[in-house]
Design an enzyme around this catalytic site. Structure first.
Site, short mmCIF file in Angstrom:
data_model
loop_
_atom_site.label_atom_id
_atom_site.label_comp_id
_atom_site.label_asym_id
_atom_site.label_seq_id
_atom_site.Cartn_x
_atom_site.Cartn_y
_atom_site.Cartn_z
N ASP A 28 13.72 8.49 -6.39
CA ASP A 28 13.61 9.82 -5.38
C ASP A 28 13.85 9.06 -3.91
O ASP A 28 13.60 7.76 -3.97
CB ASP A 28 12.44 10.71 -5.38
CG ASP A 28 12.26 11.59 -6.43
OD1 ASP A 28 13.24 11.64 -7.27
OD2 ASP A 28 11.27 12.12 -6.77
N LYS A 49 17.16 14.93 -4.62
CA LYS A 49 17.68 16.58 -4.74
C LYS A 49 18.21 17.08 -3.48
O LYS A 49 17.92 18.18 -3.56
CB LYS A 49 16.76 17.21 -5.67
CG LYS A 49 16.74 16.59 -7.09
CD LYS A 49 15.68 17.33 -7.91
CE LYS A 49 15.22 16.61 -9.00
NZ LYS A 49 14.18 16.99 -9.83
N MET A 162 4.08 20.78 0.40
CA MET A 162 5.57 21.29 0.86
C MET A 162 5.54 22.56 1.39
O MET A 162 6.33 23.40 1.32
CB MET A 162 6.66 21.11 -0.33
CG MET A 162 6.88 19.98 -0.99
SD MET A 162 7.87 20.04 -2.46
CE MET A 162 6.47 20.13 -3.85
#
Lengths: 253, 253
Positions: A28, A49, A162
């Site tokens: 990532d 992503k 998040m």
């Protein structure tokens, strides 16, 4: 494999050993360069992503993992934090199973526990907190936004991943469902790093977080157990840094 | 310092480095001998809380930590799992603060995440689980037993620590509050060890766990996200072992 919260030395020994043996590492965006450097022999492939629709990007990553596993002896898929807690590991695991690929999952330190360590505040606490709810408002393609926060209403301690960008909506929703506006909240950015930042506030004051410019991932911790951190953030911070420096000094001697 | 779930190689690099520099280590009963052996120079002191009243034993540990910190350069307090999640760290931290002792907290892999890694099942899952509730029925001296499980009722995924002995009562309570008897449950004993054991069942079948003889700590995982593990435990187990052995073989070459 979980890379942990960010600081390279919060990787596990098992993860470090497997990285050293890896032929190829799919990672990532947020993984630390020093962590990647442990994979000396490996080709490194970033598979963030951040662009494109989730399902398309995920299908592409799944295919690359399966293809790599057929070609190489040791393939590592490296994710920030822990892969099994908001790490979106399941779709990749399912793809490996469907293809008959052998695998193991290496756990990592998750951000909320690193943040609690930074603060010096336990998320559980005798007489105050006997449960901790980890939740995220992040949804996938076509997924309903409802009910993700239901357990937070009953939680002694909450950890929201998040969620900083939706802090105002989260605060309004929790207060509307009966949480007190005076409930202590601490936002921790870049948990586990020497330059981590924190904001101590309350549920009622949480919307002001919208004015902040964040440069890294933020975890929100809330509950009575956080009152100690809210009362004296500077002292906690100073203690942590001094102790860390002292230890490094001694280790270097 | 968190020692992680049990397997010595799930310790963090930071923890390993600090253990090597330690003058004295106060450790819980469940810490692995190989982990303790990393503290080559240190005096090792077991400070389990299995005997005696909690408050008395805790006050004694607090005093020993403060005394040791005044005498030694690097004192480690080593706990199983993560110290900030059901690790009872707060009272020791408060004692250090009160005495003006500098400290840092080193996080560890918590048992539920190690269990999820063993199972190859993510605790969060797109479209299925957006929250994970960590809870324990364990109470301290004079603490009320009520309400610890309230967030579990609304949880997508639950992780219950130190609950195997009360499995029947937990199942009855959750079913009475509206959770379906068909909800998948997996009990994992000795998570992260090669000899870890698991029982896949449902909330309705959970009371049968009372017939089992456990030799190590057990974490209960429950929720729809666990359905994959319940459906095919043997395959998961085989895959994990084969993959681990293959990696060890390659690492040794």
């Amino acid at each position: 494999m979980g890379a942990g919260p960010g600081a390279p030395d919060l990787l596990t020994l098992r993860a470090a050993r497997l990285l050293a043996a890896a032929d190829i590492v799919f990672h990532d965006a947020l993984v630390h360069p020093e962590t990647l450097a442990l994979a000396e022999r490996a080709e490194k492939v970033a598979v963030g992503k951040r662009c494109g629709r989730h399902s398309t990007v995920q299908a592409f990553i799944n295919k690359r993992l399966v293809d790599a596993a057929r070609k190489h002896a040791v393939v590592v898929r490296l994710k920030g934090g822990d892969p099994m807690l908001f790490g979106r590991a399941q779709e990749e695991i399912d793809a490996l199973r469907a293809a008959g690929i052998e695998f193991q999952v290496v756990p990592g330190i998750t951000a909320a526990l690193a943040a609690a360590a930074d603060l010096g505040v336990s998320l559980s606490r005798r007489g105050v907190s006997r449960n901790v709810v980890f939740a995220t408002p992040r949804v996938g393609d076509g997924e309903a936004a409802s009910d993700w926060a239901e357990p937070l209403v009953a939680a002694d301690t909450g950890a929201i991943y998040m969620g900083a960008g939706e802090a105002a909506a989260i605060a309004a929703m929790l207060i509307a469902r009966g949480k007190p506006a005076s409930l202590p909240v601490v936002a921790v950015e870049n948990a586990s790093f020497p330059d981590s930042r924190r904001w101590t506030t309350t549920l009622g004051g949480l919307p002001r977080l919208a004015d902040e410019a964040f440069s890294g991932p933020v975890v929100l911790l809330l509950g009575e157990a956080l009152r100690a951190a809210a009362a004296d953030p500077d002292r906690v911070r100073t203690e942590f840094l001094e102790a860390a420096e002292a230890h490094l000094l001694r280790a270097a001697m």
